[in-house]
Motif scaffolding. Structure first.
Motif, PDB file in Angstrom:
ATOM      1  N   GLU A  63       0.828  -1.205   0.000  1.00  0.00           N
ATOM      2  CA  GLU A  63       0.000   0.000   0.000  1.00  0.00           C
ATOM      3  C   GLU A  63       0.863   1.256   0.000  1.00  0.00           C
ATOM      4  O   GLU A  63       0.633   2.196  -0.756  1.00  0.00           O
ATOM      5  CB  GLU A  63      -0.919   0.004   1.216  1.00  0.00           C
ATOM      6  N   SER A 232      -5.231  -5.299  -4.034  1.00  0.00           N
ATOM      7  CA  SER A 232      -6.146  -4.318  -3.429  1.00  0.00           C
ATOM      8  C   SER A 232      -5.368  -3.287  -2.631  1.00  0.00           C
ATOM      9  O   SER A 232      -5.699  -2.097  -2.633  1.00  0.00           O
ATOM     10  CB  SER A 232      -7.152  -5.030  -2.528  1.00  0.00           C
ATOM     11  N   LEU A 236      -5.421   0.624  -3.169  1.00  0.00           N
ATOM     12  CA  LEU A 236      -5.769   1.478  -2.031  1.00  0.00           C
ATOM     13  C   LEU A 236      -4.735   2.589  -1.893  1.00  0.00           C
ATOM     14  O   LEU A 236      -5.090   3.751  -1.646  1.00  0.00           O
ATOM     15  CB  LEU A 236      -5.838   0.640  -0.753  1.00  0.00           C
ATOM     16  N   THR A 279     -12.303   5.715  -0.119  1.00  0.00           N
ATOM     17  CA  THR A 279     -10.967   5.196   0.196  1.00  0.00           C
ATOM     18  C   THR A 279     -10.985   4.468   1.535  1.00  0.00           C
ATOM     19  O   THR A 279     -10.438   3.364   1.670  1.00  0.00           O
ATOM     20  CB  THR A 279      -9.945   6.345   0.220  1.00  0.00           C
ATOM     21  N   VAL A 282     -12.674   1.020   1.404  1.00  0.00           N
ATOM     22  CA  VAL A 282     -11.788  -0.038   0.901  1.00  0.00           C
ATOM     23  C   VAL A 282     -10.800  -0.453   1.979  1.00  0.00           C
ATOM     24  O   VAL A 282     -10.532  -1.650   2.165  1.00  0.00           O
ATOM     25  CB  VAL A 282     -11.062   0.423  -0.373  1.00  0.00           C
ATOM     26  N   LYS A 308     -10.876  -7.319  -3.844  1.00  0.00           N
ATOM     27  CA  LYS A 308     -10.340  -6.735  -5.074  1.00  0.00           C
ATOM     28  C   LYS A 308     -11.448  -6.100  -5.907  1.00  0.00           C
ATOM     29  O   LYS A 308     -11.230  -5.061  -6.541  1.00  0.00           O
ATOM     30  CB  LYS A 308      -9.596  -7.773  -5.902  1.00  0.00           C
ATOM     31  N   ALA A 311     -12.045  -2.769  -4.293  1.00  0.00           N
ATOM     32  CA  ALA A 311     -10.939  -1.849  -4.528  1.00  0.00           C
ATOM     33  C   ALA A 311     -10.924  -1.358  -5.973  1.00  0.00           C
ATOM     34  O   ALA A 311     -10.670  -0.174  -6.240  1.00  0.00           O
ATOM     35  CB  ALA A 311      -9.612  -2.524  -4.186  1.00  0.00           C
TER      36      ALA A 311
END
Length: 372
Positions: A63, A232, A236, A279, A282, A308, A311
């Motif tokens: 991330e 994901s 993100l 955001t 997710v 997924k 996302a």
């Protein structure tokens, strides 16, 4: 780990992100820095020399990297997916090399013949007469980091049955591997996601990962959860970057004739709120998916399928809102927003695609078998 990653992001990944995207160049400097810091061995066992962390730590790392550079985030995502298989089924020497940060790997699953149905390879593996060698032939449609890695976790039909699959550890420089077209994509431009052709590629039988015919079980039980969570996480990060940049832009951009900033407009604030909310939704789904996996909850399979799809849908919406909020300024390359907008589009078409996931989620919700 957190301090090392933050330093690599600020010193190497962020400064190079614009050039990686503009030129479509593989992020060698970032991967080398991650390797030196031991982060390529994040999920490798401590006994092999790795950090011994789990999927949650890998998700956090991907991330953060994805927020700075989507291409680098996806390369790291696919490395961890492959490393998870190698850690479970691969040779000790390769596990040690990954743990030491000297070995980059990726998945080579998607094929021209079966498209996004990655679990159903049509490529072949055949025992060479009079030897212990296996001949691999394939037309892989896409593989992240193609031509850049030390190894591929490779899928084929099994030796014994065309209806089953087997996984192999294939050296990145194996004779017979070619890359017919360089990657020149809309988004994730530096992730070298090129086709791979295999013609008479020879590997020893010991390169088999898991049992012959056991590829599907490894894909579903190991690879799919890792890929769903980690991809994901990358998207993100892209969403978070777009949201933060949009908020910063409207806070500092002023309408001088009205003596107010763009953020003083209620409509703009409402768009920002939608971006932040989507955001964080997710992020919540991602964390709940990790909780479900760690706790062995009954809804784990459903969460793995959902994360997924959620996302992908939200990343598209959030980055589109960022472009709208920032107007013409968002079209400038140096702002980075149009890069996030393009990178986010990959989420819905990476296998399993969002449309496939919706079908699977519907089947799971209805109590139906996923693959019948």
């Amino acid at each position: 780990m957190m301090d090392a990653l933050a330093r690599i992001i600020s010193e190497t990944i962020e400064p190079n992100a614009l050039a990686v995207d503009r030129d479509g160049t593989f992020p060698h400097a970032a991967i080398e820095a991650l390797g030196r810091a031991g982060l390529l061995g994040l999920i490798s066992a401590k006994g092999a020399g790795g950090m011994g962390e789990g999927l949650r730590a890998a998700a956090w790392a991907v991330e953060r990297v994805g927020e700075a550079c989507g291409s680098t985030g996806m390369v790291l995502c696919m490395h961890y997916c492959a490393a998870a298989v190698i850690e479970q089924h691969g040779p000790w020497a390769t596990r040690q090399e990954i743990a030491a940060g000297r070995h980059l790997s990726t998945l080579a699953f998607s094929e021209v013949g079966s498209r996004s149905h990655f679990w159903a390879p049509v490529s072949t593996a055949k025992l060479v007469d009079g030897s212990d060698s296996i001949r691999l032939d394939a037309d892989k449609s896409w593989a992240t980091s193609a031509g850049q890695v030390d190894s591929y976790v490779w899928s084929s039909r099994s030796l014994a049955s065309p209806t089953k699959s087997t996984l192999w550890l294939v050296p990145g420089k194996a004779p017979g591997l070619t890359y017919p077209a360089p990657f020149d994509g809309l988004g994730l431009r530096g992730n070298s996601s090129s086709p791979i052709q295999a013609r008479n590629v020879l590997v020893p039988r010991t390169a088999m990962l898991g049992p012959d015919g056991g590829g599907f079980d490894i894909m579903m039980g190991n690879v799919l959860p890792h890929f769903q969570v980690l991809s994901s996480s990358c998207f993100l990060g892209i969403m978070d970057a777009a949201t933060k940049k949009a908020a910063a832009h409207v806070a500092k951009t002023r309408l001088s004739h009205l003596s107010q900033s763009l953020a003083d407009l209620a409509t703009i604030r409402a768009y920002l709120a939608r971006m932040r909310l989507k955001t964080d939704m997710v992020r919540g789904l991602l964390r709940d998916t990790l909780d479900a996996m760690e706790e062995g909850r009954e809804d784990t399979q459903l969460r793995v399928l959902e994360v997924k799809a959620g996302a992908a849908e939200m990343a598209t919406e959030v980055t589109e809102l960022a472009m709208r909020v920032c107007g013409g300024a968002a079209f400038r390359k140096e702002a980075g927003l149009e890069r996030h907008f393009r990178d986010a589009r990959a989420a819905s078409v990476m296998s399993p695609t969002t449309d496939l996931l919706y079908d699977f989620i519907g089947k799971a919700a209805a109590g139906m078998p996923l693959f019948e």
